[in-house]
Design a protein around this motif. Structure first.
Motif, PDB file in Angstrom:
ATOM      1  N   SER A 137      27.201  -5.130   0.998  1.00  0.00           N
ATOM      2  CA  SER A 137      28.449  -5.918   1.962  1.00  0.00           C
ATOM      3  C   SER A 137      28.573  -6.813   0.683  1.00  0.00           C
ATOM      4  O   SER A 137      27.973  -7.050  -0.106  1.00  0.00           O
ATOM      5  CB  SER A 137      27.874  -6.330   3.131  1.00  0.00           C
ATOM      6  N   TYR A 138      29.890  -7.411   0.973  1.00  0.00           N
ATOM      7  CA  TYR A 138      30.303  -8.413   0.250  1.00  0.00           C
ATOM      8  C   TYR A 138      29.322  -9.671   0.212  1.00  0.00           C
ATOM      9  O   TYR A 138      29.285 -10.349  -0.936  1.00  0.00           O
ATOM     10  CB  TYR A 138      31.869  -8.981   0.826  1.00  0.00           C
ATOM     11  N   THR A 139      29.126 -10.185   1.419  1.00  0.00           N
ATOM     12  CA  THR A 139      28.057 -11.521   1.480  1.00  0.00           C
ATOM     13  C   THR A 139      26.940 -11.005   0.891  1.00  0.00           C
ATOM     14  O   THR A 139      26.424 -11.913   0.119  1.00  0.00           O
ATOM     15  CB  THR A 139      27.936 -11.397   3.101  1.00  0.00           C
ATOM     16  N   GLY A 140      26.318  -9.772   0.959  1.00  0.00           N
ATOM     17  CA  GLY A 140      25.023  -9.499   0.427  1.00  0.00           C
ATOM     18  C   GLY A 140      25.251  -9.492  -1.076  1.00  0.00           C
ATOM     19  O   GLY A 140      24.457 -10.064  -1.731  1.00  0.00           O
ATOM     20  N   VAL A 141      26.348  -8.991  -1.666  1.00  0.00           N
ATOM     21  CA  VAL A 141      26.482  -9.067  -3.208  1.00  0.00           C
ATOM     22  C   VAL A 141      26.766 -10.497  -3.468  1.00  0.00           C
ATOM     23  O   VAL A 141      26.199 -10.953  -4.872  1.00  0.00           O
ATOM     24  CB  VAL A 141      27.724  -8.221  -3.511  1.00  0.00           C
ATOM     25  N   ARG A 142      27.668 -11.226  -2.601  1.00  0.00           N
ATOM     26  CA  ARG A 142      27.826 -12.762  -3.254  1.00  0.00           C
ATOM     27  C   ARG A 142      26.453 -13.543  -3.111  1.00  0.00           C
ATOM     28  O   ARG A 142      26.299 -14.314  -4.073  1.00  0.00           O
ATOM     29  CB  ARG A 142      28.798 -13.183  -2.277  1.00  0.00           C
ATOM     30  N   ASP A 143      25.703 -13.350  -2.310  1.00  0.00           N
ATOM     31  CA  ASP A 143      24.462 -13.685  -2.075  1.00  0.00           C
ATOM     32  C   ASP A 143      23.444 -13.269  -3.457  1.00  0.00           C
ATOM     33  O   ASP A 143      22.842 -14.229  -3.951  1.00  0.00           O
ATOM     34  CB  ASP A 143      23.469 -13.686  -0.721  1.00  0.00           C
ATOM     35  N   PHE A 144      23.459 -12.096  -3.624  1.00  0.00           N
ATOM     36  CA  PHE A 144      22.628 -11.739  -4.893  1.00  0.00           C
ATOM     37  C   PHE A 144      23.204 -12.429  -6.047  1.00  0.00           C
ATOM     38  O   PHE A 144      22.281 -12.895  -6.637  1.00  0.00           O
ATOM     39  CB  PHE A 144      22.874 -10.482  -4.906  1.00  0.00           C
ATOM     40  N   LEU A 145      24.417 -12.598  -6.230  1.00  0.00           N
ATOM     41  CA  LEU A 145      25.121 -13.163  -7.620  1.00  0.00           C
ATOM     42  C   LEU A 145      24.542 -14.674  -7.514  1.00  0.00           C
ATOM     43  O   LEU A 145      24.109 -14.998  -8.524  1.00  0.00           O
ATOM     44  CB  LEU A 145      26.426 -13.042  -7.533  1.00  0.00           C
ATOM     45  N   ASN A 146      24.523 -15.309  -6.187  1.00  0.00           N
ATOM     46  CA  ASN A 146      24.309 -16.680  -6.377  1.00  0.00           C
ATOM     47  C   ASN A 146      22.728 -16.933  -6.656  1.00  0.00           C
ATOM     48  O   ASN A 146      22.276 -17.929  -7.488  1.00  0.00           O
ATOM     49  CB  ASN A 146      24.437 -17.297  -4.944  1.00  0.00           C
ATOM     50  N   SER A 147      22.080 -15.885  -6.102  1.00  0.00           N
ATOM     51  CA  SER A 147      20.434 -16.152  -6.512  1.00  0.00           C
ATOM     52  C   SER A 147      20.126 -15.843  -8.027  1.00  0.00           C
ATOM     53  O   SER A 147      19.532 -16.658  -8.699  1.00  0.00           O
ATOM     54  CB  SER A 147      19.684 -15.206  -5.550  1.00  0.00           C
ATOM     55  N   ILE A 148      20.921 -14.913  -8.646  1.00  0.00           N
ATOM     56  CA  ILE A 148      20.740 -14.888  -9.959  1.00  0.00           C
ATOM     57  C   ILE A 148      21.228 -15.621 -11.062  1.00  0.00           C
ATOM     58  O   ILE A 148      20.834 -16.028 -12.007  1.00  0.00           O
ATOM     59  CB  ILE A 148      20.794 -13.195 -10.643  1.00  0.00           C
ATOM     60  N   ARG A 149      22.282 -16.274 -10.210  1.00  0.00           N
ATOM     61  CA  ARG A 149      22.864 -17.680 -11.067  1.00  0.00           C
ATOM     62  C   ARG A 149      22.183 -18.886 -11.098  1.00  0.00           C
ATOM     63  O   ARG A 149      22.716 -19.717 -11.752  1.00  0.00           O
ATOM     64  CB  ARG A 149      24.249 -17.514 -10.704  1.00  0.00           C
ATOM     65  N   GLY A 150      21.335 -18.808  -9.994  1.00  0.00           N
ATOM     66  CA  GLY A 150      20.454 -19.952  -9.755  1.00  0.00           C
ATOM     67  C   GLY A 150      21.438 -21.131  -9.192  1.00  0.00           C
ATOM     68  O   GLY A 150      21.217 -22.134  -9.189  1.00  0.00           O
ATOM     69  N   GLU A 187      24.820  -4.785 -14.121  1.00  0.00           N
ATOM     70  CA  GLU A 187      23.787  -4.096 -14.343  1.00  0.00           C
ATOM     71  C   GLU A 187      22.685  -4.382 -13.354  1.00  0.00           C
ATOM     72  O   GLU A 187      22.134  -3.520 -12.670  1.00  0.00           O
ATOM     73  CB  GLU A 187      23.220  -3.970 -15.756  1.00  0.00           C
ATOM     74  N   LYS A 188      22.443  -5.608 -13.338  1.00  0.00           N
ATOM     75  CA  LYS A 188      21.371  -5.899 -12.374  1.00  0.00           C
ATOM     76  C   LYS A 188      21.832  -5.739 -10.918  1.00  0.00           C
ATOM     77  O   LYS A 188      20.884  -5.260 -10.221  1.00  0.00           O
ATOM     78  CB  LYS A 188      21.354  -7.490 -12.399  1.00  0.00           C
ATOM     79  N   GLY A 189      22.991  -5.924 -10.607  1.00  0.00           N
ATOM     80  CA  GLY A 189      23.588  -5.530  -9.174  1.00  0.00           C
ATOM     81  C   GLY A 189      23.119  -4.253  -8.644  1.00  0.00           C
ATOM     82  O   GLY A 189      22.688  -3.748  -7.564  1.00  0.00           O
ATOM     83  N   LYS A 190      23.631  -3.494  -9.773  1.00  0.00           N
ATOM     84  CA  LYS A 190      23.511  -1.776  -9.613  1.00  0.00           C
ATOM     85  C   LYS A 190      22.175  -1.531  -9.137  1.00  0.00           C
ATOM     86  O   LYS A 190      21.815  -0.805  -8.159  1.00  0.00           O
ATOM     87  CB  LYS A 190      23.994  -1.133 -10.651  1.00  0.00           C
ATOM     88  N   GLU A 191      21.221  -2.214  -9.903  1.00  0.00           N
ATOM     89  CA  GLU A 191      19.781  -1.880  -9.815  1.00  0.00           C
ATOM     90  C   GLU A 191      19.458  -2.551  -8.472  1.00  0.00           C
ATOM     91  O   GLU A 191      18.565  -1.811  -7.678  1.00  0.00           O
ATOM     92  CB  GLU A 191      19.122  -2.624 -10.955  1.00  0.00           C
ATOM     93  N   PHE A 192      19.940  -3.593  -8.144  1.00  0.00           N
ATOM     94  CA  PHE A 192      19.282  -4.316  -7.060  1.00  0.00           C
ATOM     95  C   PHE A 192      19.609  -3.614  -5.918  1.00  0.00           C
ATOM     96  O   PHE A 192      18.854  -3.507  -4.899  1.00  0.00           O
ATOM     97  CB  PHE A 192      19.773  -5.762  -7.074  1.00  0.00           C
ATOM     98  N   PHE A 193      21.096  -3.081  -5.743  1.00  0.00           N
ATOM     99  CA  PHE A 193      21.372  -2.427  -4.568  1.00  0.00           C
ATOM    100  C   PHE A 193      21.149  -0.900  -4.343  1.00  0.00           C
ATOM    101  O   PHE A 193      21.386  -0.259  -3.307  1.00  0.00           O
ATOM    102  CB  PHE A 193      22.812  -2.868  -4.426  1.00  0.00           C
ATOM    103  N   VAL A 194      20.370  -0.429  -5.303  1.00  0.00           N
ATOM    104  CA  VAL A 194      20.113   1.056  -5.370  1.00  0.00           C
ATOM    105  C   VAL A 194      19.369   1.454  -3.867  1.00  0.00           C
ATOM    106  O   VAL A 194      20.086   2.496  -3.415  1.00  0.00           O
ATOM    107  CB  VAL A 194      19.229   1.413  -6.461  1.00  0.00           C
ATOM    108  N   ASP A 195      18.686   0.646  -3.260  1.00  0.00           N
ATOM    109  CA  ASP A 195      18.290   0.974  -2.163  1.00  0.00           C
ATOM    110  C   ASP A 195      18.586   0.073  -0.947  1.00  0.00           C
ATOM    111  O   ASP A 195      17.859  -0.021   0.033  1.00  0.00           O
ATOM    112  CB  ASP A 195      16.599   1.199  -2.205  1.00  0.00           C
ATOM    113  N   LYS A 196      19.530  -0.501  -1.122  1.00  0.00           N
ATOM    114  CA  LYS A 196      20.109  -1.669  -0.137  1.00  0.00           C
ATOM    115  C   LYS A 196      21.413  -1.382   0.670  1.00  0.00           C
ATOM    116  O   LYS A 196      22.289  -0.843  -0.221  1.00  0.00           O
ATOM    117  CB  LYS A 196      20.111  -2.943  -0.758  1.00  0.00           C
ATOM    118  N   VAL A 197      21.705  -2.054   1.771  1.00  0.00           N
ATOM    119  CA  VAL A 197      23.062  -1.621   2.100  1.00  0.00           C
ATOM    120  C   VAL A 197      24.180  -2.874   1.386  1.00  0.00           C
ATOM    121  O   VAL A 197      23.847  -4.070   1.228  1.00  0.00           O
ATOM    122  CB  VAL A 197      23.168  -2.116   3.729  1.00  0.00           C
TER     123      VAL A 197
END
Ligand code: MEV
Length: 438
Positions: free
Chosen positions: A425-438, A413-423
């Motif tokens: 990519s696999y790396t982008g999603v991985r980085d996003f998950l790492n950031s919210i997972r601390g 859910e957080k990912g869908k919200e975060f990427f609503v206005d972003k490109v």
């Protein structure tokens, strides 16, 4: 991996055990979990097992619906089986757009199927031709018992010819059978006739006294239907005012969009590199309906591509024409499909697909498939000449990436919200998950 004998005789569980024993820890675990994909209804599972050989389990694919397909005045909700994201979305979007503009106009141009007895024979070809012409009706009578039922349904053999191929391969000829197979794809019907024809033809030559002893031997090479069916072909088209395309044009005006779209299709007409990808997009749509309805997608694919290269160069299956104010987009594609026989009634979901399509005839199904292929192509080219396909595609692919990275429901859910206005990519999603997972 070890070799094995008697594999086919093992039970399903024995096969799974044997295979898992050959593998390392991770693969062993995966193979051992195959029974999780068995169907809960044992009767259905038994049927799946019987479709093929050495079956261990089932391989699931998503079954979706593209609603709002208006085809020759009738609305269809089209079942589509495909693993690729954005295909069903593109078809649905195209269907909706054309629904408000008269829908798809489709015509079945012809429905003839072909089969060949390939054989070698040595002697003066005029002698073979005169024998064939004299005996043609006997040959057809000899296979009449195989055609009676099809004739009752309005089909049957429509032509049988002797084809001289000796200019390509020494002593090589064909008996070419053309048939109408009504709502059946017709492979079994045609192949059974061909094998019987070959047997009778060989026997008749052997017994005919006009041939000398060297000429009495017909060597049958093989008997098989041809999956190349350029005479089992359908056309679909859509038309709207150029003005109407404005909603897709973004910064461009509608005319510029229409011209860019037309150039993109023209490129696929002249450049095989682009044409293959262009037609792949068309087949995204067609194959998904072919699979949903239990038809043979390998046959459809092989034929469509051979047809696309019929003049010696591989080209687009679709064309655009632009006039002062009209945009017309059409496709012509050979589609030898059936709505009876084969898997169509044996596979429970193929039967369901046909029921969703209100049990169409084979001709009606050809028209639905052509319309979906065209809608798909429209969606792909429209995106390519405007935003590019990655924007929409990656938005829909986001969930696959999140799942690959074992995201929890709340992370999704957080990912869908975060990427609503972003490109995406696999790396982008991985980085996003790492950031919210601390
Ligand atoms: C992707 O599966 C299909 C497309 O590449 C088709 C096309 O390029 O026309 C988007």
């Amino acid at each position: 991996m070890k070799t094995v004998s008697g594999f086919s005789k093992m039970s399903k569980s024995e096969k799974i055990n044997w295979l898992s024993e050959q593998l390392g820890k991770e693969a062993k675990h995966l193979v051992k979990s195959m029974p999780n994909y068995w169907h809960q209804d044992q009767e259905v599972q038994k049927r799946f097992d019987e479709f093929s050989e050495n079956t261990l389990t089932n391989y699931d694919l998503p079954f979706g619906i593209a609603p709002n397909f208006l085809i020759n005045g009738k609305v269809y909700s089209v079942p589509m089986v495909i693993e690729e994201s954005s295909v069903v979305a593109a078809a649905s979007l195209g269907a909706k757009f054309w629904l408000e503009r008269g829908g798809f106009k489709t015509t079945v141009i012809a429905t003839k199927k072909v089969g060949q007895v390939h054989f070698k024979w040595q002697g003066p070809k005029e002698k073979l031709y005169s024998f064939f012409n004299e005996r043609k009706s006997d040959l057809l009578n000899a296979v009449a018992h195989l055609t009676t039922n099809m004739e009752k349904r309005g089909g049957g053999i429509v032509n049988l010819t002797l084809v001289d191929m000796t200019h390509k391969i020494e002593n090589y000829y064909q008996l070419k059978l053309e048939a109408e197979t009504c709502n059946a794809m017709g492979a079994n019907f045609i192949n059974s006739i061909l094998e019987e024809l070959a047997r009778v033809f060989k026997g008749a030559v052997l017994l005919d006294n006009s041939f000398n002893s060297n000429e009495k031997d017909v060597q049958i090479i093989m008997c098989i239907l041809s999956n190349y069916t350029p005479d089992c072909i359908v056309e679909a088209s859509v038309e709207c005012s150029i003005e109407d395309l404005g909603q897709f044009a973004g910064d461009m005006g509608p005319r510029e969009f229409a011209e860019k779209f037309s150039t993109a299709v023209r490129i696929a007409e002249i450049d095989p590199n682009r044409a293959v990808t262009h037609n792949k997009g068309i087949m995204n749509g067609i194959d998904s309906v072919v699979i949903a309805t239990g038809n043979d997608f390998r046959a459809i694919e092989a034929c469509a591509h051979a047809y696309a290269a019929r003049d010696g160069q591989y080209r687009s299956l679709s064309t655009v024409s632009l006039s002062d104010d009209k945009f017309k987009f059409s496709i012509r594609v050979p589609l030898a499909v059936g709505t009876v026989g084969g898997l169509t009634s044996l596979h429970p979901l193929a039967k369901t697909s046909l029921a969703i399509l209100e049990n169409p005839s084979a001709q009606e199904l050809m028209q639905v498939m052509a319309a979906v292929g065209l809608a798909q192509n429209f969606g792909a080219v429209k995106s390519l000449v405007t935003t590019g396909i990655q924007k929409g595609h990656m938005k829909l692919h986001l969930l696959n990436i999140l799942n690959q990275l074992d995201a929890t429901q709340s992370e999704i859910e957080k990912g869908k919200e975060f990427f609503v206005d972003k490109v995406v990519s696999y790396t982008g999603v991985r980085d996003f998950l790492n950031s919210i997972r601390g």
